[in-house]
Structures are given as structure tokens and as C-alpha cells.
Motif scaffolding. Structure first.
Motif, PDB file in Angstrom:
ATOM      1  N   ARG A  54       0.840  -1.209   0.000  1.00 33.14           N
ATOM      2  CA  ARG A  54       0.000   0.000   0.000  1.00 33.14           C
ATOM      3  C   ARG A  54       0.878   1.263   0.000  1.00 33.14           C
ATOM      4  O   ARG A  54       0.550   2.252  -0.656  1.00 33.14           O
ATOM      5  CB  ARG A  54      -0.924  -0.022   1.216  1.00 33.14           C
ATOM      6  N   PHE A  55       1.992   1.205   0.726  1.00 32.10           N
ATOM      7  CA  PHE A  55       2.902   2.361   0.758  1.00 32.10           C
ATOM      8  C   PHE A  55       3.499   2.624  -0.623  1.00 32.10           C
ATOM      9  O   PHE A  55       3.633   3.778  -1.044  1.00 32.10           O
ATOM     10  CB  PHE A  55       4.025   2.124   1.769  1.00 32.10           C
ATOM     11  N   VAL A  56       3.865   1.562  -1.340  1.00 33.20           N
ATOM     12  CA  VAL A  56       4.400   1.723  -2.696  1.00 33.20           C
ATOM     13  C   VAL A  56       3.343   2.352  -3.604  1.00 33.20           C
ATOM     14  O   VAL A  56       3.634   3.292  -4.362  1.00 33.20           O
ATOM     15  CB  VAL A  56       4.864   0.363  -3.268  1.00 33.20           C
ATOM     16  N   GLN A  57       2.115   1.844  -3.531  1.00 36.44           N
ATOM     17  CA  GLN A  57       1.038   2.390  -4.361  1.00 36.44           C
ATOM     18  C   GLN A  57       0.788   3.860  -4.058  1.00 36.44           C
ATOM     19  O   GLN A  57       0.604   4.678  -4.972  1.00 36.44           O
ATOM     20  CB  GLN A  57      -0.253   1.594  -4.133  1.00 36.44           C
ATOM     21  N   GLU A  58       0.795   4.196  -2.775  1.00 46.54           N
ATOM     22  CA  GLU A  58       0.499   5.579  -2.395  1.00 46.54           C
ATOM     23  C   GLU A  58       1.632   6.508  -2.824  1.00 46.54           C
ATOM     24  O   GLU A  58       1.388   7.648  -3.221  1.00 46.54           O
ATOM     25  CB  GLU A  58       0.268   5.678  -0.891  1.00 46.54           C
ATOM     26  N   ALA A  59       2.863   6.031  -2.773  1.00 43.83           N
ATOM     27  CA  ALA A  59       3.986   6.832  -3.255  1.00 43.83           C
ATOM     28  C   ALA A  59       3.831   7.138  -4.741  1.00 43.83           C
ATOM     29  O   ALA A  59       4.084   8.263  -5.188  1.00 43.83           O
ATOM     30  CB  ALA A  59       5.303   6.087  -3.003  1.00 43.83           C
ATOM     31  N   LEU A  60       3.382   6.154  -5.507  1.00 44.61           N
ATOM     32  CA  LEU A  60       3.166   6.361  -6.940  1.00 44.61           C
ATOM     33  C   LEU A  60       2.022   7.330  -7.182  1.00 44.61           C
ATOM     34  O   LEU A  60       2.099   8.192  -8.058  1.00 44.61           O
ATOM     35  CB  LEU A  60       2.876   5.020  -7.623  1.00 44.61           C
ATOM     36  N   ARG A  61       0.946   7.205  -6.412  1.00 42.20           N
ATOM     37  CA  ARG A  61      -0.211   8.087  -6.588  1.00 42.20           C
ATOM     38  C   ARG A  61       0.150   9.534  -6.322  1.00 42.20           C
ATOM     39  O   ARG A  61      -0.432  10.452  -6.894  1.00 42.20           O
ATOM     40  CB  ARG A  61      -1.344   7.659  -5.654  1.00 42.20           C
ATOM     41  N   HIS A  62       1.115   9.751  -5.421  1.00 41.56           N
ATOM     42  CA  HIS A  62       1.512  11.112  -5.065  1.00 41.56           C
ATOM     43  C   HIS A  62       2.833  11.519  -5.733  1.00 41.56           C
ATOM     44  O   HIS A  62       3.577  12.337  -5.199  1.00 41.56           O
ATOM     45  CB  HIS A  62       1.602  11.244  -3.538  1.00 41.56           C
ATOM     46  N   LYS A  63       3.088  10.918  -6.904  1.00 44.52           N
ATOM     47  CA  LYS A  63       4.224  11.308  -7.747  1.00 44.52           C
ATOM     48  C   LYS A  63       5.542  11.248  -6.981  1.00 44.52           C
ATOM     49  O   LYS A  63       6.386  12.147  -7.063  1.00 44.52           O
ATOM     50  CB  LYS A  63       3.989  12.697  -8.339  1.00 44.52           C
ATOM     51  N   LEU A  64       5.692  10.173  -6.189  1.00 41.62           N
ATOM     52  CA  LEU A  64       6.913   9.856  -5.443  1.00 41.62           C
ATOM     53  C   LEU A  64       7.205  10.840  -4.311  1.00 41.62           C
ATOM     54  O   LEU A  64       8.323  10.892  -3.798  1.00 41.62           O
ATOM     55  CB  LEU A  64       8.120   9.768  -6.385  1.00 41.62           C
ATOM     56  N   ASN A  65       6.196  11.598  -3.909  1.00 39.65           N
ATOM     57  CA  ASN A  65       6.331  12.504  -2.767  1.00 39.65           C
ATOM     58  C   ASN A  65       5.920  11.739  -1.509  1.00 39.65           C
ATOM     59  O   ASN A  65       4.731  11.541  -1.253  1.00 39.65           O
ATOM     60  CB  ASN A  65       5.449  13.736  -2.975  1.00 39.65           C
ATOM     61  N   LEU A  66       6.904  11.301  -0.723  1.00 41.50           N
ATOM     62  CA  LEU A  66       6.609  10.467   0.445  1.00 41.50           C
ATOM     63  C   LEU A  66       5.912  11.240   1.555  1.00 41.50           C
ATOM     64  O   LEU A  66       5.158  10.654   2.341  1.00 41.50           O
ATOM     65  CB  LEU A  66       7.907   9.851   0.980  1.00 41.50           C
ATOM     66  N   THR A  67       6.136  12.536   1.617  1.00 33.76           N
ATOM     67  CA  THR A  67       5.440  13.348   2.624  1.00 33.76           C
ATOM     68  C   THR A  67       3.936  13.338   2.362  1.00 33.76           C
ATOM     69  O   THR A  67       3.125  13.138   3.277  1.00 33.76           O
ATOM     70  CB  THR A  67       5.965  14.793   2.614  1.00 33.76           C
TER      71      THR A  67
ATOM     72  N   ALA B 105       2.344  11.095   0.521  1.00 29.34           N
ATOM     73  CA  ALA B 105       1.881   9.715   0.669  1.00 29.34           C
ATOM     74  C   ALA B 105       1.618   9.394   2.135  1.00 29.34           C
ATOM     75  O   ALA B 105       0.602   8.787   2.485  1.00 29.34           O
ATOM     76  CB  ALA B 105       2.916   8.753   0.090  1.00 29.34           C
ATOM     77  N   ALA B 106       2.536   9.818   3.012  1.00 32.04           N
ATOM     78  CA  ALA B 106       2.370   9.572   4.443  1.00 32.04           C
ATOM     79  C   ALA B 106       1.139  10.287   4.984  1.00 32.04           C
ATOM     80  O   ALA B 106       0.391   9.730   5.804  1.00 32.04           O
ATOM     81  CB  ALA B 106       3.625  10.036   5.193  1.00 32.04           C
ATOM     82  N   ARG B 107       0.920  11.519   4.502  1.00 34.67           N
ATOM     83  CA  ARG B 107      -0.261  12.260   4.942  1.00 34.67           C
ATOM     84  C   ARG B 107      -1.546  11.528   4.546  1.00 34.67           C
ATOM     85  O   ARG B 107      -2.488  11.429   5.328  1.00 34.67           O
ATOM     86  CB  ARG B 107      -0.226  13.676   4.354  1.00 34.67           C
ATOM     87  N   ALA B 108      -1.587  11.008   3.321  1.00 38.12           N
ATOM     88  CA  ALA B 108      -2.768  10.288   2.855  1.00 38.12           C
ATOM     89  C   ALA B 108      -2.995   9.003   3.643  1.00 38.12           C
ATOM     90  O   ALA B 108      -4.133   8.570   3.836  1.00 38.12           O
ATOM     91  CB  ALA B 108      -2.631   9.969   1.365  1.00 38.12           C
ATOM     92  N   LEU B 109      -1.906   8.401   4.115  1.00 39.65           N
ATOM     93  CA  LEU B 109      -1.993   7.136   4.856  1.00 39.65           C
ATOM     94  C   LEU B 109      -2.094   7.343   6.362  1.00 39.65           C
ATOM     95  O   LEU B 109      -2.155   6.373   7.123  1.00 39.65           O
ATOM     96  CB  LEU B 109      -0.752   6.288   4.555  1.00 39.65           C
ATOM     97  N   HIS B 110      -2.085   8.621   6.788  1.00 39.58           N
ATOM     98  CA  HIS B 110      -2.180   8.958   8.219  1.00 39.58           C
ATOM     99  C   HIS B 110      -1.040   8.314   9.018  1.00 39.58           C
ATOM    100  O   HIS B 110      -1.250   7.745  10.100  1.00 39.58           O
ATOM    101  CB  HIS B 110      -3.534   8.543   8.787  1.00 39.58           C
ATOM    102  N   THR B 111       0.159   8.401   8.462  1.00 42.06           N
ATOM    103  CA  THR B 111       1.329   7.871   9.151  1.00 42.06           C
ATOM    104  C   THR B 111       2.492   8.829   8.921  1.00 42.06           C
ATOM    105  O   THR B 111       2.320   9.919   8.382  1.00 42.06           O
ATOM    106  CB  THR B 111       1.669   6.448   8.640  1.00 42.06           C
ATOM    107  N   SER B 112       3.700   8.423   9.337  1.00 45.45           N
ATOM    108  CA  SER B 112       4.856   9.316   9.225  1.00 45.45           C
ATOM    109  C   SER B 112       5.637   9.050   7.946  1.00 45.45           C
ATOM    110  O   SER B 112       5.669   7.920   7.446  1.00 45.45           O
ATOM    111  CB  SER B 112       5.774   9.141  10.430  1.00 45.45           C
ATOM    112  N   GLN B 113       6.299  10.093   7.461  1.00 44.28           N
ATOM    113  CA  GLN B 113       7.121   9.945   6.259  1.00 44.28           C
ATOM    114  C   GLN B 113       8.283   8.956   6.484  1.00 44.28           C
ATOM    115  O   GLN B 113       8.540   8.107   5.634  1.00 44.28           O
ATOM    116  CB  GLN B 113       7.623  11.319   5.806  1.00 44.28           C
ATOM    117  N   PRO B 114       8.986   9.030   7.616  1.00 46.86           N
ATOM    118  CA  PRO B 114      10.053   8.050   7.849  1.00 46.86           C
ATOM    119  C   PRO B 114       9.524   6.611   7.878  1.00 46.86           C
ATOM    120  O   PRO B 114      10.206   5.690   7.428  1.00 46.86           O
ATOM    121  CB  PRO B 114      10.626   8.458   9.212  1.00 46.86           C
ATOM    122  N   GLY B 115       8.311   6.437   8.403  1.00 41.15           N
ATOM    123  CA  GLY B 115       7.723   5.103   8.455  1.00 41.15           C
ATOM    124  C   GLY B 115       7.456   4.542   7.065  1.00 41.15           C
ATOM    125  O   GLY B 115       7.701   3.356   6.801  1.00 41.15           O
TER     126      GLY B 115
END
Length: 316
Positions: free
Chosen positions: A7-20, A22-32
Motif C-alpha cells: 500500500r505504501f508503494v502504491q500511495e507513493a506512486l499516486r503522489h508522484k513519489l512525494n513520500l510526505t 503519501a504519508a499524509r494520505a496514509l495517516h502515518t509518518s514519512q520516515p515510516g
């Protein structure tokens, strides 16, 4: 490896490789998120993403294969959930429909009402957006059914079938000089201020192409995504409207005789509304029934054959 990593990989792709993001959309931390992706890469023994420092730059060649596998896995996980919902509660659940404003306002009320009568325990979730957003909601499993005129057939990941044909209508104030003309021409319209849809909505492409083919440049005074907005501004005298025919079926009742409508199929051609499903998706019983309410041509056997790749289309 686990579903969270996928799910983290998919969300990173959906947000154009912006992990910040992606983390916001997943309600978790960017380092996580970053750590989970790195752990997946280490387990697989390949890099899914090429990096510049800590930033993801692009998907690697082996990463492309991993991404495709993850998409299949997550789609099947969603299917498992639907199967469980279907067989634990045959006549209840939520039907999520992605569509444009015109479809939601003028086409869907009757099919939705019929479905509610047939399946009173089924809730309906309507998601409105541009045709491209409708397609994206299907691909992201936000919706099970998509209905739009533009864009849907352009996505290889979707199964699309024609639903119904419609034409544009010219809407004018009853006192307008063109109101007495039964069969309007492009030359009649080209010097009028026109009020019509935004380029990505409701067959606007055909309107632009018709004028361009005659080397005419129309005066677009106002663009909108809402047919009601278009007719409102026509009523105020700001110009001549071009709207979908389903938006003016009750025009005499709605306008009190202030407006008149003239068919424009001879000018802009016929448009085709399509219904779409994500390839490989498991469809519940009431999804098939809803499709039948949309069009009697969309029977369950046809959709099942289309979903297995045995029907590409059919003649409307």
C-alpha cells in the motif's frame, strides 16, 4: 513482505513519489513509509525506486514489474473483501458510483431509485468529478461503477461498454432572434456569445471539432461543468447555451417558457455515454442489477463476458 508495504508503494506512486504527501494520505509518518519501502526492497533484493539522496526520483526497471504485481495483489485483496461482503450479506452493502455532474443530476436518479427499491439495504455513494477523475476513482477502488461520456475508453485498465447515445441542444431565450429558427447552423451560432461546458466535460470535444472543421472560431463567453449553471446564465441573457439533451428534457416546466431548445445533433454529432468497471474486479449482484437499470442492453451475461475479455464492445 506485507500488504502495508504494498500500500505504501502504491500511495507513493499516486503522489508522484512525494513520500510526505503519501504519508499524509496514509495517516502515518514519512520516515515510516520510507522505512517500509526500503525493507521491501531489501527483502526482494532489488531497488523499486531510484533515489537522489533520500528523495525518490523514478521507478526502476525491476520496480516496474514489482509495481504491476502489487497492483494485481491489491486488486485481488479488494475482490476478496467484496466476495466476503457479498456472501455474508447478499442484499446489503454500499454501491460506489463515480460519475460527472450531468450524469448524476439528470441520468442516475431513476436507476438509483430502482436499485433502492430492489435492494433497500444497499447504500449508494455518489462521487462526482471530471471524466478523467471518474476513471481514476475506478482504478483506485474508490468506486465500482463509472459513468461518463469522455475519457473512459482511453484507459486500458478499464472495461467500458456503451450505455446510451445523446445529442447536444441549443438553448436560447424565447425572445432571441434565433429562437424562431428550427434548424440552426454553425454560421448562425459563430457570432453569438456561447455558454457551454468546460473542455473536459460532456462532449465539449465534439463542439470544438465541429467549428474547427468549418474553420470557424466560436465566441465562448462562459464555460461551466454544470448544465443548470449554463441554462441560468442563458436565462439572464448572457448568451446562447449548448447543453446535453438530458439536461433540457423538462425545460418548459423548469423555465416557465422563458427558454427554448433546438436539437444540435446535425451540428455536433451523437455522443456516447459509457459505463466502466475496473478489469479483474469482482462485481456484486446489485452492481449487475444497477447496470441493467442504466440500460437494458447491459445484462449480466454481457458484462461477465466483457470482464473476462470476450466482449470488447457492442453496437448501441
Amino acid at each position: 513482505m506485507n500488504l502495508h508495504q504494498f500500500r505504501f508503494v502504491q500511495e507513493a506512486l499516486r503522489h508522484k513519489l512525494n513520500l510526505t504527501e503519501a504519508a499524509r494520505a496514509l495517516h502515518t509518518s514519512q520516515p515510516g513509509v520510507s522505512k517500509a519501502i526500503i525493507e521491501l526492497e531489501e527483502e526482494l533484493g532489488i531497488e523499486i525506486f531510484a533515489r537522489h539522496g533520500k528523495r525518490l526520483k523514478r521507478v526502476t526497471e525491476p520496480g516496474e514489474h514489482v509495481v504491476r504485481s502489487i497492483e494485481i495483489i491489491m486488486r485481488e485483496v479488494a475482490n476478496l473483501k467484496r466476495i466476503g461482503e457479498q456472501f455474508s450479506a447478499q442484499d446489503s452493502g454500499t454501491l460506489s458510483i463515480a460519475t460527472t455532474h450531468t450524469q448524476a443530476r439528470y441520468v442516475l436518479p431513476q436507476p438509483v431509485a430502482k436499485l433502492r427499491i430492489a435492494y433497500p439495504k444497499v447504500n449508494i455513494a455518489l462521487h462526482q468529478g471530471t471524466p478523467e477523475q471518474v476513471a481514476r476513482m475506478l482504478l483506485d477502488d474508490v468506486a465500482e461503477v463509472g459513468i461518463a461520456t469522455e475519457s473512459l475508453a482511453q484507459f486500458d485498465e478499464l472495461v467500458t461498454l456503451p450505455c446510451y447515445e445523446w445529442e447536444h441542444m441549443i438553448v436560447l431565450p424565447a425572445a432571441h432572434r434565433l429562437a424562431a429558427v428550427e434548424r440552426l447552423s454553425l454560421e448562425d451560432l459563430v457570432h453569438e456569445p456561447l455558454i457551454t461546458y468546460h473542455p473536459s466535460f460532456t462532449g465539449r470535444t465534439r463542439i470544438d471539432q465541429a467549428f474547427a472543421a468549418r474553420r470557424l472560431v466560436p465566441r465562448i463567453a462562459l464555460e461551466a461543468i454544470d448544465s443548470d449553471v449554463i441554462t441560468t446564465y442563458v436565462r439572464l441573457g448572457l448568451g446562447v447555451g449548448i447543453v446535453a439533451e438530458m439536461a433540457v428534457r423538462d425545460l418548459p416546466t423548469l423555465s416557465g417558457g422563458e427558454l427554448v431548445a433546438r436539437p444540435a445533433g446535425h451540428l455536433f454529432g451523437r455522443n456516447l455515454a459509457r459505463v466502466a468497471f475496473r478489469k479483474g474486479a469482482y462485481l456484486r449482484h446489485f452492481v449487475y442489477k444497477f447496470a441493467e437499470f442504466l440500460s437494458e442492453r447491459l445484462d449480466r451475461k454481457l458484462i461477465e463476458r466483457a470482464m473476462t475479455g470476450h466482449v470488447a464492445d457492442y453496437q448501441i
